[in-house]
Design an enzyme around this catalytic site. Structure first.
Site, PDB file in Angstrom:
ATOM      1  CG  ASP A 258     -15.806 -71.720 -37.121  1.00  0.00           C
ATOM      2  OD1 ASP A 258     -15.325 -72.170 -36.063  1.00  0.00           O
ATOM      3  OD2 ASP A 258     -16.604 -70.757 -37.148  1.00  0.00           O
TER       4      ASP A 258
ATOM      5  CG  ASP B 255     -25.231 -72.773 -40.160  1.00  0.00           C
ATOM      6  OD1 ASP B 255     -25.132 -73.402 -39.091  1.00  0.00           O
ATOM      7  OD2 ASP B 255     -26.158 -71.983 -40.416  1.00  0.00           O
TER       8      ASP B 255
ATOM      9  CE1 TYR C  38     -23.209 -74.395 -24.082  1.00  0.00           C
ATOM     10  CE2 TYR C  38     -23.405 -75.412 -21.919  1.00  0.00           C
ATOM     11  CZ  TYR C  38     -22.639 -75.077 -23.023  1.00  0.00           C
ATOM     12  OH  TYR C  38     -21.306 -75.444 -23.066  1.00  0.00           O
TER      13      TYR C  38
HETATM   14  P1  NAD Z   1     -15.891 -70.461 -28.952  1.00  0.00           P
HETATM   15  O1  NAD Z   1     -16.927 -69.403 -29.004  1.00  0.00           O
HETATM   16  O2  NAD Z   1     -14.480 -70.066 -28.620  1.00  0.00           O
HETATM   17  O3  NAD Z   1     -15.852 -71.263 -30.326  1.00  0.00           O
HETATM   18  C1  NAD Z   1     -17.027 -71.753 -30.925  1.00  0.00           C
HETATM   19  C2  NAD Z   1     -16.799 -71.867 -32.424  1.00  0.00           C
HETATM   20  O4  NAD Z   1     -17.997 -72.424 -32.995  1.00  0.00           O
HETATM   21  C3  NAD Z   1     -16.563 -70.506 -33.110  1.00  0.00           C
HETATM   22  O5  NAD Z   1     -15.420 -70.578 -33.949  1.00  0.00           O
HETATM   23  C4  NAD Z   1     -17.844 -70.300 -33.921  1.00  0.00           C
HETATM   24  O6  NAD Z   1     -17.651 -69.541 -35.115  1.00  0.00           O
HETATM   25  C5  NAD Z   1     -18.263 -71.735 -34.208  1.00  0.00           C
HETATM   26  N1  NAD Z   1     -19.679 -71.859 -34.547  1.00  0.00           N
HETATM   27  C6  NAD Z   1     -20.729 -71.276 -33.916  1.00  0.00           C
HETATM   28  N2  NAD Z   1     -21.871 -71.579 -34.539  1.00  0.00           N
HETATM   29  C7  NAD Z   1     -21.552 -72.390 -35.577  1.00  0.00           C
HETATM   30  C8  NAD Z   1     -22.313 -73.035 -36.592  1.00  0.00           C
HETATM   31  N3  NAD Z   1     -23.655 -72.888 -36.674  1.00  0.00           N
HETATM   32  N4  NAD Z   1     -21.667 -73.803 -37.494  1.00  0.00           N
HETATM   33  C9  NAD Z   1     -20.310 -73.934 -37.437  1.00  0.00           C
HETATM   34  N5  NAD Z   1     -19.540 -73.324 -36.516  1.00  0.00           N
HETATM   35  C10 NAD Z   1     -20.155 -72.561 -35.584  1.00  0.00           C
HETATM   36  O7  NAD Z   1     -16.440 -71.546 -27.906  1.00  0.00           O
HETATM   37  P2  NAD Z   1     -15.721 -72.672 -27.019  1.00  0.00           P
HETATM   38  O8  NAD Z   1     -15.727 -72.227 -25.626  1.00  0.00           O
HETATM   39  O9  NAD Z   1     -14.454 -73.117 -27.653  1.00  0.00           O
HETATM   40  O10 NAD Z   1     -16.807 -73.826 -27.124  1.00  0.00           O
HETATM   41  C11 NAD Z   1     -16.666 -74.952 -27.968  1.00  0.00           C
HETATM   42  C12 NAD Z   1     -17.573 -76.055 -27.465  1.00  0.00           C
HETATM   43  O11 NAD Z   1     -17.196 -76.405 -26.129  1.00  0.00           O
HETATM   44  C13 NAD Z   1     -19.052 -75.671 -27.397  1.00  0.00           C
HETATM   45  O12 NAD Z   1     -19.849 -76.761 -27.812  1.00  0.00           O
HETATM   46  C14 NAD Z   1     -19.269 -75.408 -25.922  1.00  0.00           C
HETATM   47  O13 NAD Z   1     -20.591 -75.609 -25.536  1.00  0.00           O
HETATM   48  C15 NAD Z   1     -18.344 -76.424 -25.302  1.00  0.00           C
HETATM   49  N6  NAD Z   1     -17.933 -76.148 -23.938  1.00  0.00           N
HETATM   50  C16 NAD Z   1     -17.255 -75.013 -23.632  1.00  0.00           C
HETATM   51  C17 NAD Z   1     -16.880 -74.799 -22.325  1.00  0.00           C
HETATM   52  C18 NAD Z   1     -16.108 -73.605 -21.934  1.00  0.00           C
HETATM   53  O14 NAD Z   1     -15.977 -73.384 -20.729  1.00  0.00           O
HETATM   54  N7  NAD Z   1     -15.567 -72.827 -22.857  1.00  0.00           N
HETATM   55  C19 NAD Z   1     -17.203 -75.725 -21.315  1.00  0.00           C
HETATM   56  C20 NAD Z   1     -17.919 -76.856 -21.671  1.00  0.00           C
HETATM   57  C21 NAD Z   1     -18.261 -77.058 -22.973  1.00  0.00           C
END
Ligand code: NAD
Length: 259
Positions: A34, A64, A154
């Site tokens: 992360d 990153d 997105y």
């Molecule tokens: P979240 O915000 O809870 O977690 C995202 C994590 O990614 C965080 O820990 C953040 O620090 C990390 N991150 C961000 N930029 C980064 C980088 N440049 N390098 C490394 N780490 C990085 O989000 P989430 O809801 O758990 O989403 C996770 C994935 O699921 C994403 O790809 C999102 O698009 C996808 N997604 C989420 C949903 C939803 O409803 N939550 C639905 C469909 C898809």
């Protein structure tokens, strides 16, 4: 069951953490990767503490996913830990109509959710090939297959992941490496909590109205997708039974796209 080393980007929060937790409970070693180093360390410590008697374990690495140098150095940084399963999950959201969308934000979303997965795959594919086993699981979205207004970057990044996965599937036909994309509708995570607040503001609605009239409205099942459903689908893709499932889009959408 063979114990796998699973590398999860964005593993410190939300979906990544939920999948990490399930993998550790099944006895795998999870590397929480992360950009937020402290959160990654804390998440790995929590998983290690809760690992129970299943032999699972966890460690953390700061990265990153858009930083090509940091990503290409990962195999060396990880040393003896050879990654069997890569879960490209890190992501962010920005909600804005295109006319007001900052150009650097648009670029950042593409970098994190499309270029990042390509860089990570590039970094780990050689060792997956060498050991003749690898599973690459992208976390796409329902927005890999449909659009919603105000999410142009997105939606573009998540659609792009499908093309990326299909291409790599063709390039890895000669070994036991697969690449697939999980496409969930909404999952209640910190990322979605932020969107609920942003969409309420953008559309002049209450947060409950955003959940019921916008987010869950297109889903016949009217439910958020759970972390368990995603983790179990990923665990199936990791199995030997899924060795011929590659280049595919696994849609967990409560019937959204059946319309
Ligand atoms: P979240 O915000 O809870 O977690 C995202 C994590 O990614 C965080 O820990 C953040 O620090 C990390 N991150 C961000 N930029 C980064 C980088 N440049 N390098 C490394 N780490 C990085 O989000 P989430 O809801 O758990 O989403 C996770 C994935 O699921 C994403 O790809 C999102 O698009 C996808 N997604 C989420 C949903 C939803 O409803 N939550 C639905 C469909 C898809």
């Amino acid at each position: 069951m063979t114990k796998r080393t699973v590398f999860i980007t964005g593993g410190a929060s939300g979906i990544g953490f939920g999948m990490a937790n399930a993998m550790v409970q099944k006895g795998h070693h999870v590397i929480i990767a992360d950009i937020n180093e402290q959160a990654a360390q804390e998440a790995a410590a929590k998983l290690a503490h809760d690992s129970g008697h299943h032999g699972g374990s966890a460690s953390a690495v700061a990265v990153d996913v858009c930083n090509a140098q940091q990503v290409s150095a990962l195999p060396e940084v990880l040393g003896k830990l050879s990654v069997d399963v890569l879960i490209n999950n890190a992501g962010i959201q920005h909600v804005s109509r295109l006319e007001d969308f900052p150009a650097d934000k648009w670029q950042q979303l593409i970098n994190i959710m499309l270029v990042g997965p390509a860089l990570l795959t590039q970094a780990f594919l050689p060792s997956m090939r060498a050991q003749n086993f690898g599973r690459i699981i992208n976390v796409g979205s329902i927005h890999s297959v449909v659009a919603s207004p105000y999410k142009s970057a997105y939606v573009a990044a998540k659609h792009g992941l499908l093309g990326f996965a299909k291409t790599v599937a063709l390039e890895t036909g000669d070994c036991d490496v697969t690449i697939n994309t999980l496409c969930p509708a909404y999952v209640k995570t910190p990322l979605v909590e932020q969107q609920i607040a942003a969409q309420a503001k953008e559309n002049n609605l209450t947060e409950d109205e955003v959940i019921n009239k916008i987010m869950l409205e297109p889903m016949p099942k009217k439910q958020f997708i759970s972390l368990e459903e995603l983790a179990d689908t990923a665990l199936f893709l990791m199995s030997n039974s899924a060795r011929n499932i590659t280049g595919q889009t696994m849609i967990l959408d409560g019937g959204w796209t059946a319309r």
